[in-house]
Enzyme design. Structure first.
Site, PDB file in Angstrom:
ATOM      1  CB  CYS A  24     -16.281 -38.663   0.347  1.00 18.42           C
ATOM      2  SG  CYS A  24     -16.297 -37.146   1.307  1.00 18.42           S
TER       3      CYS A  24
ATOM      4  CG  HIS B 198     -18.405 -41.648   2.572  1.00 14.99           C
ATOM      5  ND1 HIS B 198     -17.234 -41.361   3.247  1.00 14.99           N
ATOM      6  CD2 HIS B 198     -19.024 -40.447   2.364  1.00 14.99           C
ATOM      7  CE1 HIS B 198     -17.157 -40.062   3.427  1.00 14.99           C
ATOM      8  NE2 HIS B 198     -18.216 -39.479   2.914  1.00 14.99           N
TER       9      HIS B 198
ATOM     10  CG  ASN C 210     -17.348 -37.303   5.869  1.00 16.17           C
ATOM     11  OD1 ASN C 210     -16.364 -37.874   5.387  1.00 16.17           O
ATOM     12  ND2 ASN C 210     -18.294 -36.787   5.115  1.00 16.17           N
TER      13      ASN C 210
HETATM   14  O1  UT7 Z   1     -19.020 -36.859   2.278  1.00 17.67           O
HETATM   15  C1  UT7 Z   1     -20.184 -36.194   1.948  1.00 17.67           C
HETATM   16  C2  UT7 Z   1     -20.304 -35.058   2.902  1.00 17.67           C
HETATM   17  N1  UT7 Z   1     -21.606 -34.539   3.099  1.00 17.67           N
HETATM   18  C3  UT7 Z   1     -22.633 -35.195   3.626  1.00 17.67           C
HETATM   19  O2  UT7 Z   1     -22.632 -36.360   3.887  1.00 17.67           O
HETATM   20  C4  UT7 Z   1     -23.846 -34.363   3.944  1.00 17.67           C
HETATM   21  C5  UT7 Z   1     -25.143 -35.107   3.832  1.00 17.67           C
HETATM   22  N2  UT7 Z   1     -26.152 -34.368   4.520  1.00 17.67           N
HETATM   23  C6  UT7 Z   1     -26.364 -34.499   5.842  1.00 17.67           C
HETATM   24  O3  UT7 Z   1     -25.731 -35.320   6.495  1.00 17.67           O
HETATM   25  C7  UT7 Z   1     -27.404 -33.642   6.496  1.00 17.67           C
HETATM   26  O4  UT7 Z   1     -28.093 -32.898   5.488  1.00 17.67           O
HETATM   27  C8  UT7 Z   1     -26.798 -32.656   7.529  1.00 17.67           C
HETATM   28  C9  UT7 Z   1     -26.336 -33.440   8.774  1.00 17.67           C
HETATM   29  C10 UT7 Z   1     -25.640 -31.887   6.953  1.00 17.67           C
HETATM   30  C11 UT7 Z   1     -27.853 -31.667   7.997  1.00 17.67           C
HETATM   31  O5  UT7 Z   1     -28.970 -32.354   8.521  1.00 17.67           O
HETATM   32  P1  UT7 Z   1     -30.431 -31.912   8.059  1.00 17.67           P
HETATM   33  O6  UT7 Z   1     -31.359 -32.799   8.778  1.00 17.67           O
HETATM   34  O7  UT7 Z   1     -30.468 -31.952   6.555  1.00 17.67           O
HETATM   35  O8  UT7 Z   1     -30.539 -30.456   8.630  1.00 17.67           O
HETATM   36  P2  UT7 Z   1     -30.825 -29.091   7.842  1.00 17.67           P
HETATM   37  O9  UT7 Z   1     -29.683 -28.708   6.995  1.00 17.67           O
HETATM   38  O10 UT7 Z   1     -32.187 -29.187   7.243  1.00 17.67           O
HETATM   39  O11 UT7 Z   1     -30.914 -28.073   9.057  1.00 17.67           O
HETATM   40  C12 UT7 Z   1     -31.960 -28.150  10.025  1.00 17.67           C
HETATM   41  C13 UT7 Z   1     -31.755 -27.044  11.044  1.00 17.67           C
HETATM   42  C14 UT7 Z   1     -31.556 -25.671  10.396  1.00 17.67           C
HETATM   43  O12 UT7 Z   1     -32.202 -24.737  11.241  1.00 17.67           O
HETATM   44  P3  UT7 Z   1     -33.674 -24.183  10.866  1.00 17.67           P
HETATM   45  O13 UT7 Z   1     -33.529 -23.530   9.529  1.00 17.67           O
HETATM   46  O14 UT7 Z   1     -34.561 -25.391  10.840  1.00 17.67           O
HETATM   47  O15 UT7 Z   1     -33.962 -23.246  11.976  1.00 17.67           O
HETATM   48  C15 UT7 Z   1     -30.053 -25.454  10.481  1.00 17.67           C
HETATM   49  O16 UT7 Z   1     -29.710 -24.083  10.535  1.00 17.67           O
HETATM   50  O17 UT7 Z   1     -30.571 -27.301  11.798  1.00 17.67           O
HETATM   51  C16 UT7 Z   1     -29.730 -26.125  11.792  1.00 17.67           C
HETATM   52  N3  UT7 Z   1     -28.346 -26.552  11.898  1.00 17.67           N
HETATM   53  C17 UT7 Z   1     -27.768 -26.821  13.084  1.00 17.67           C
HETATM   54  N4  UT7 Z   1     -28.240 -26.745  14.341  1.00 17.67           N
HETATM   55  C18 UT7 Z   1     -27.400 -27.095  15.345  1.00 17.67           C
HETATM   56  C19 UT7 Z   1     -27.454 -26.790  10.910  1.00 17.67           C
HETATM   57  N5  UT7 Z   1     -26.291 -27.206  11.430  1.00 17.67           N
HETATM   58  C20 UT7 Z   1     -26.476 -27.237  12.790  1.00 17.67           C
HETATM   59  C21 UT7 Z   1     -25.630 -27.579  13.856  1.00 17.67           C
HETATM   60  N6  UT7 Z   1     -26.131 -27.504  15.110  1.00 17.67           N
HETATM   61  N7  UT7 Z   1     -24.358 -28.006  13.692  1.00 17.67           N
END
Ligand code: UT7
Length: 320
Positions: A111, A247, A277
């Site tokens: 990225c 980004h 993204n």
């Molecule tokens: O160019 C660089 C690319 N990468 C990034 O920019 C990633 C940076 N990180 C992020 O943007 C965030 O960490 C994410 C958007 C990827 C995730 O958000 P989060 O607030 O960190 O969520 P999490 O990973 O802590 O997940 C929270 C919950 C989990 O469920 P439990 O364990 O709390 O029951 C996940 O399984 O959300 C669940 N989850 C989803 N639920 C619905 C994960 N993906 C999804 C989804 N829809 N698509």
């Protein structure tokens, strides 16, 4: 002598995939995706590949710059999803746009690809080796995600952005580029080719794997630090900066960076709502939108900043 952006262009595929469309194939919802990331839809290729998108963006950038493709000395393409392992996507773009006098190669920094490519171009121009260049950020991440993995497939989109740069007295002021190889496996995708000498079996295709929270924490810490560094080393005060073109991965990351920099949100344009993204393409697509909307005036100071797999990150300060 430095490199000045004299034209921009961008391209996104016509196919729109909304959060509701994704909720039909994985266990997710518009509420979760938009609430956590700011993304509501993304563009996804049907037939076209990375080089096609890049060439379309390049043609628009050349037209915007008002220069002939034969004037290009160097084409640098930031991409991690080229259509072929080799040759470089930049060589395919060279053929597509007829830049017969240029030399082209790809820059792999995920990225951060557009910024790293621009910085490489800057070094060639500053050294007096080349005068006119094309810098592209293009990615087709839809080919690399597991469409059954809700933790990654909802985040990305396909697209390309390009900038024509020329040796002039004002333009790029300074760049900071960084990487932390110790964290290479926080965000990665295994190579798609792999004949095996012992048993002849070709490696199974791999998909993007990511520790999202680790990337989030890394981004909100390193991006403000490198923006401070690029400004300090240039002797430019943060209040002189008109826009921070970051980004476009997650609106919460952008908001957190703005807060840490103590700068108002209206200095941080965003468009991830519409494109998701697009990896190396986010910064040049946003820059092109701003340019075409007449938001950039001669003399404006702009900071561009990217972060991603590597882990890589960086910031560029330029005068428009
Ligand atoms: O160019 C660089 C690319 N990468 C990034 O920019 C990633 C940076 N990180 C992020 O943007 C965030 O960490 C994410 C958007 C990827 C995730 O958000 P989060 O607030 O960190 O969520 P999490 O990973 O802590 O997940 C929270 C919950 C989990 O469920 P439990 O364990 O709390 O029951 C996940 O399984 O959300 C669940 N989850 C989803 N639920 C619905 C994960 N993906 C999804 C989804 N829809 N698509």
């Amino acid at each position: 002598m430095t490199s000045r952006i004299i034209g921009t262009g961008s391209y996104v595929p016509a196919q729109v995939v909304t959060n509701e469309d994704l909720a039909k194939i994985v266990d997710t919802s518009d509420e979760w995706i938009a609430g956590r990331t700011g993304i509501r839809q993304r563009r996804v290729v049907r037939e076209e590949g990375t080089s096609h998108m890049a060439a379309e963006a390049a043609r628009k950038a050349l037209e915007n710059a008002g220069i002939d493709e034969k004037e290009l000395d160097l084409i640098l393409m930031g991409t991690t999803s080229p259509d072929h392992c080799f040759p470089s996507g930049a060589c395919e773009v060279q053929e597509a746009i007829g830049a017969v006098n240029a030399c082209g190669f790809d820059v792999s920094a995920a990225c951060s690809g557009f910024l790293f490519a621009l910085s490489t171009m800057q070094a060639f121009i500053q050294a007096g080796i080349y005068r006119t260049g094309l810098v592209i950020g293009a990615d087709c991440i839809s080919k690399l995600v597991d469409w059954k993995d809700r933790s990654t497939c909802v985040l990305f989109g396909d697209g390309a952005g390009a900038a024509v740069v020329r040796a002039e007295d004002t333009g790029v002021i300074h760049t900071v580029m960084k990487s932390d190889g110790a964290k290479w496996n926080v965000l990665s995708c295994v190579s798609r080719t792999g004949g095996n000498f012992i048993n002849g079996i070709t490696t199974e295709p791999g998909f993007i794997t990511m520790d999202g929270q680790e990337v989030f924490k890394f981004a909100v810490k390193t991006v403000p630090a490198c923006i401070h560094q690029v400004l300090e080393e240039s002797g430019v005060s943060i209040d002189e900066v008109k826009y921070f073109v970051l980004h476009q991965a997650n609106y919460r990351i952008v908001e957190s960076v703005a807060k840490r920099l103590k700068q108002p949100m209206d200095k941080f344009p965003m468009n991830m709502e519409f494109y998701g993204n697009t990896s190396a393409a986010t910064v040049p697509i946003l820059l092109d939108e701003m340019n075409r909307a007449g938001k950039l005036n001669k003399g404006d100071k702009i900071v561009m900043s990217g972060f991603g797999a590597g882990l890589t990150w960086g910031a560029t300060l330029l005068e428009w």
